[in-house]
Design a protein around this motif. Structure first.
Motif, PDB file in Angstrom:
ATOM      1  N   ILE A  33       0.859  -1.184   0.000  1.00 27.11           N
ATOM      2  CA  ILE A  33       0.000   0.000   0.000  1.00 27.11           C
ATOM      3  C   ILE A  33       0.893   1.230   0.000  1.00 27.11           C
ATOM      4  CG2 ILE A  33      -1.780   1.255   1.265  1.00 27.11           C
ATOM      5  CD1 ILE A  33      -2.508  -1.508   2.520  1.00 27.11           C
ATOM      6  N   THR A  34       0.515   2.242  -0.758  1.00 26.36           N
ATOM      7  CA  THR A  34       1.297   3.472  -0.854  1.00 26.36           C
ATOM      8  C   THR A  34       0.491   4.653  -0.324  1.00 26.36           C
ATOM      9  OG1 THR A  34       2.425   2.640  -2.822  1.00 26.36           O
ATOM     10  CG2 THR A  34       2.603   4.982  -2.385  1.00 26.36           C
ATOM     11  N   ILE A  35       1.112   5.468   0.511  1.00 21.16           N
ATOM     12  CA  ILE A  35       0.488   6.679   1.057  1.00 21.16           C
ATOM     13  C   ILE A  35       1.002   7.876   0.265  1.00 21.16           C
ATOM     14  CG2 ILE A  35       0.132   8.081   3.118  1.00 21.16           C
ATOM     15  CD1 ILE A  35       0.890   5.617   4.770  1.00 21.16           C
ATOM     16  N   LYS A  36       0.063   8.697  -0.249  1.00 18.92           N
ATOM     17  CA  LYS A  36       0.453   9.833  -1.089  1.00 18.92           C
ATOM     18  C   LYS A  36      -0.226  11.124  -0.662  1.00 18.92           C
ATOM     19  CE  LYS A  36       1.479   7.230  -5.331  1.00 18.92           C
ATOM     20  NZ  LYS A  36       1.207   7.117  -6.792  1.00 18.92           N
ATOM     21  N   ASP A  37       0.401  12.229  -1.044  1.00 16.30           N
ATOM     22  CA  ASP A  37      -0.176  13.561  -0.888  1.00 16.30           C
ATOM     23  C   ASP A  37      -1.345  13.686  -1.866  1.00 16.30           C
ATOM     24  OD1 ASP A  37      -0.694  16.369  -1.290  1.00 16.30           O
ATOM     25  OD2 ASP A  37       1.261  16.819  -0.432  1.00 16.30           O
ATOM     26  N   SER A  38      -2.520  14.073  -1.378  1.00 13.97           N
ATOM     27  CA  SER A  38      -3.708  14.131  -2.224  1.00 13.97           C
ATOM     28  C   SER A  38      -3.613  15.202  -3.301  1.00 13.97           C
ATOM     29  CB  SER A  38      -4.957  14.383  -1.373  1.00 13.97           C
ATOM     30  OG  SER A  38      -4.867  15.643  -0.716  1.00 13.97           O
ATOM     31  N   ILE A  39      -2.754  16.202  -3.111  1.00 12.33           N
ATOM     32  CA  ILE A  39      -2.619  17.292  -4.075  1.00 12.33           C
ATOM     33  C   ILE A  39      -1.475  17.046  -5.045  1.00 12.33           C
ATOM     34  CG2 ILE A  39      -2.166  19.762  -4.368  1.00 12.33           C
ATOM     35  CD1 ILE A  39      -3.554  20.232  -1.712  1.00 12.33           C
ATOM     36  N   SER A  40      -0.286  16.785  -4.521  1.00 11.13           N
ATOM     37  CA  SER A  40       0.884  16.607  -5.382  1.00 11.13           C
ATOM     38  C   SER A  40       1.022  15.177  -5.897  1.00 11.13           C
ATOM     39  CB  SER A  40       2.155  16.981  -4.616  1.00 11.13           C
ATOM     40  OG  SER A  40       2.419  16.052  -3.594  1.00 11.13           O
ATOM     41  N   THR A  41       0.348  14.243  -5.222  1.00  7.88           N
ATOM     42  CA  THR A  41       0.437  12.793  -5.476  1.00  7.88           C
ATOM     43  C   THR A  41       1.835  12.240  -5.194  1.00  7.88           C
ATOM     44  OG1 THR A  41       0.986  12.883  -7.858  1.00  7.88           O
ATOM     45  CG2 THR A  41      -1.358  12.957  -7.256  1.00  7.88           C
ATOM     46  N   PRO A  43       4.664  10.558  -2.834  1.00 11.85           N
ATOM     47  CA  PRO A  43       4.579   9.663  -1.678  1.00 11.85           C
ATOM     48  C   PRO A  43       4.951  10.389  -0.385  1.00 11.85           C
ATOM     49  CG  PRO A  43       6.530   9.170  -2.993  1.00 11.85           C
ATOM     50  CD  PRO A  43       5.707  10.135  -3.791  1.00 11.85           C
ATOM     51  N   ILE A  44       4.332   9.996   0.701  1.00  7.57           N
ATOM     52  CA  ILE A  44       4.607  10.584   2.012  1.00  7.57           C
ATOM     53  C   ILE A  44       5.543   9.640   2.759  1.00  7.57           C
ATOM     54  CG2 ILE A  44       3.610  11.355   4.191  1.00  7.57           C
ATOM     55  CD1 ILE A  44       1.029  11.953   2.659  1.00  7.57           C
ATOM     56  N   SER A  45       6.764  10.069   2.942  1.00 10.52           N
ATOM     57  CA  SER A  45       7.788   9.211   3.532  1.00 10.52           C
ATOM     58  C   SER A  45       7.587   9.025   5.034  1.00 10.52           C
ATOM     59  CB  SER A  45       9.173   9.808   3.296  1.00 10.52           C
ATOM     60  OG  SER A  45       9.429   9.966   1.920  1.00 10.52           O
ATOM     61  N   TYR A  46       7.778   7.800   5.493  1.00 16.73           N
ATOM     62  CA  TYR A  46       7.858   7.448   6.903  1.00 16.73           C
ATOM     63  C   TYR A  46       6.619   7.856   7.715  1.00 16.73           C
ATOM     64  CZ  TYR A  46      12.631   7.105   5.234  1.00 16.73           C
ATOM     65  OH  TYR A  46      13.750   6.799   4.493  1.00 16.73           O
ATOM     66  N   GLU A  62       9.379   5.602   0.326  1.00 15.54           N
ATOM     67  CA  GLU A  62       8.484   5.759  -0.819  1.00 15.54           C
ATOM     68  C   GLU A  62       7.018   5.717  -0.401  1.00 15.54           C
ATOM     69  OE1 GLU A  62       9.616   2.762  -3.593  1.00 15.54           O
ATOM     70  OE2 GLU A  62      11.540   3.702  -4.062  1.00 15.54           O
ATOM     71  N   GLY A  63       6.771   5.868   0.900  1.00 15.44           N
ATOM     72  CA  GLY A  63       5.403   5.887   1.404  1.00 15.44           C
ATOM     73  C   GLY A  63       4.724   4.535   1.381  1.00 15.44           C
ATOM     74  N   GLN A  64       5.481   3.461   1.293  1.00 18.70           N
ATOM     75  CA  GLN A  64       4.892   2.127   1.145  1.00 18.70           C
ATOM     76  C   GLN A  64       4.964   1.321   2.441  1.00 18.70           C
ATOM     77  OE1 GLN A  64       7.055   0.426  -2.141  1.00 18.70           O
ATOM     78  NE2 GLN A  64       5.908   1.582  -3.679  1.00 18.70           N
ATOM     79  N   PHE A  65       3.938   0.502   2.657  1.00 19.50           N
ATOM     80  CA  PHE A  65       3.944  -0.453   3.753  1.00 19.50           C
ATOM     81  C   PHE A  65       3.135  -1.677   3.338  1.00 19.50           C
ATOM     82  CE2 PHE A  65       0.103   1.991   4.404  1.00 19.50           C
ATOM     83  CZ  PHE A  65      -0.828   1.102   4.949  1.00 19.50           C
ATOM     84  N   PHE A  66       3.297  -2.756   4.085  1.00 20.39           N
ATOM     85  CA  PHE A  66       2.606  -4.011   3.767  1.00 20.39           C
ATOM     86  C   PHE A  66       1.540  -4.300   4.814  1.00 20.39           C
ATOM     87  CE2 PHE A  66       6.856  -4.472   1.892  1.00 20.39           C
ATOM     88  CZ  PHE A  66       6.503  -4.738   0.582  1.00 20.39           C
ATOM     89  N   LYS A 255      17.702   1.489   2.790  1.00 23.01           N
ATOM     90  CA  LYS A 255      16.275   1.253   2.564  1.00 23.01           C
ATOM     91  C   LYS A 255      15.681   0.531   3.770  1.00 23.01           C
ATOM     92  CE  LYS A 255      12.601   0.854  -0.226  1.00 23.01           C
ATOM     93  NZ  LYS A 255      11.903   1.979  -0.867  1.00 23.01           N
ATOM     94  N   LEU A 256      14.577   1.079   4.303  1.00 22.63           N
ATOM     95  CA  LEU A 256      13.927   0.494   5.463  1.00 22.63           C
ATOM     96  C   LEU A 256      13.402  -0.895   5.129  1.00 22.63           C
ATOM     97  CD1 LEU A 256      13.067   1.117   8.418  1.00 22.63           C
ATOM     98  CD2 LEU A 256      10.889   1.924   7.482  1.00 22.63           C
ATOM     99  N   LEU A 257      13.744  -1.869   5.957  1.00 21.90           N
ATOM    100  CA  LEU A 257      13.320  -3.240   5.737  1.00 21.90           C
ATOM    101  C   LEU A 257      12.017  -3.526   6.482  1.00 21.90           C
ATOM    102  CD1 LEU A 257      16.784  -5.007   6.243  1.00 21.90           C
ATOM    103  CD2 LEU A 257      15.627  -4.557   4.069  1.00 21.90           C
ATOM    104  N   PRO A 258      11.197  -4.432   5.957  1.00 19.12           N
ATOM    105  CA  PRO A 258       9.957  -4.802   6.655  1.00 19.12           C
ATOM    106  C   PRO A 258      10.268  -5.728   7.818  1.00 19.12           C
ATOM    107  CG  PRO A 258      10.165  -6.076   4.643  1.00 19.12           C
ATOM    108  CD  PRO A 258      11.315  -5.107   4.643  1.00 19.12           C
TER     109      PRO A 258
END
Length: 339
Positions: A33-41, A43-46, A62-66, A255-258
């Motif tokens: 799943i990716t988290i993004k800024d609704s205006i700029s699109t 990714p929202i880091s961390y 990259e705004g991603q998590f599992f 790179k942050l590991l899961p």
């Protein structure tokens, strides 16, 4: 050609591993799943993803998590937060692969953050408190954020340039732990740093909405020196707090590991209790500071209040029993001369 039973078993095991790996990759791909800024699109880091039960995880750079119901069957809602954005609450049923957060308009005080100025200054330093005694250390977990208060020492403008975070290095050989030249246990750990204004004695409004992270390894020695001069952070008249929060281990590229963030332990009643995993490096506490300047909070509990790290506040810590109340962060800042 004759194939013996050992060869058949080896081939079968290899095929099983390949199929399992493909299955796992498919599951993770579906769960990303990716988290993004609704205006700029962008990714929202961390970003912080709270589960509503005191546990949670973080998005990566990259705004991603599992997340899947198989991974977290008991979680029905996610509470997502990030500096500069409105909090987002989402149900985990039919969770989309993209979540949008709305930017939150902020009015940062010009006294706190301003443009770079070309004036004469005096550089001043507060040395960090270093200690390699494992028993004097805080064990970092992703659920806790530590903040340290610093007062403003002059009526003149003061700009923060560097922050030194003390680190305790662990020796590979316990019997050689007191030797400076002993080989150290390796780690590569990502931390998030925040700056807060002083709000009646506790961390308040953020002084910058920039995402500040750094990766520490055993090669950094007894303290990690973080340069923050480009963020143009000026010390408010009531002082400020700088905080540290562990995000997890990283690969060699940072790179942050899961990572597995929790250990599952079965209680006497049969229920499963999740205990946060400790991450290296350890953070040394000190008794060399007279005032009690260190505060802690649990990051995955909405509306959770900061608590001063001292006896009588309902905290259970061996550090308090040893009268170790402070994480001795070092600081370098410029005090500008009047013109």
């Amino acid at each position: 050609m004759r194939i013996n039973s050992v060869s058949l078993e080896t081939i079968s095991l290899t095929m099983h591993k390949i199929l399992f790996s493909l299955f796992l990759i498919g599951q993770l791909s579906f769960a990303q799943i990716t988290i993004k800024d609704s205006i700029s699109t962008y990714p929202i880091s961390y970003a912080t993803i709270s589960f509503g039960n005191g546990n949670g995880i973080f998005a990566d750079d990259e705004g991603q998590f599992f997340f899947t119901k198989k991974l977290y069957p008991d979680i029905d809602s996610l509470f997502i937060s990030a500096l500069g954005f409105k909090d987002l609450n989402v149900a985990t049923n039919n969770l989309p692969n993209q979540l949008l957060m709305q930017p939150e308009a902020s009015e940062l005080d010009e006294v706190f953050i301003g443009v770079t100025i070309d004036r004469k200054f005096k550089e001043e330093k507060l040395k960090p408190s270093l200690d390699d005694d494992y028993y004097n250390c805080w064990l970092p977990t992703i659920e806790s954020e530590i903040a340290v208060y610093f007062p403003k020492t002059s009526s003149k403008d003061q700009k923060i340039t560097n922050v030194q975070f003390p680190i305790a290095l662990e020796s590979k050989d316990w019997e050689k732990r007191n030797r400076k030249n002993s080989d150290k246990k390796k780690f590569s750990t990502l931390f998030k740093v925040k700056f807060y204004q002083n709000d009646n004695g506790v961390p308040g409004k953020a002084l910058t909405y920039e995402t500040i992270v750094f990766r520490a390894t055993e090669k950094d020695g007894d303290a990690y020196d973080l340069n923050v001069e480009d963020y143009d952070i000026y010390i408010p008249k009531d002082g400020f707090f700088v905080s540290l929060q562990v995000l997890g281990y990283t690969n060699k590229a940072g790179k942050l590991l899961p990572n597995k963030k929790y250990k599952e332990i079965k209680s006497k009643t049969g229920s499963i209790v999740k205990i946060p995993t400790n991450f290296r490096p350890l953070l040394p506490f000190t008794d060399e500071i007279e005032s009690k300047n260190t505060y802690i909070k649990r990051v995955f509990i909405n509306g959770n209040n900061w608590v001063k790290f001292e006896k009588g506040n309902g905290l259970q810590s061996s550090l308090l029993k040893r009268d170790l109340f402070n994480y001795g962060i070092g600081l370098t800042y410029k005090t500008y001369k009047d013109e």
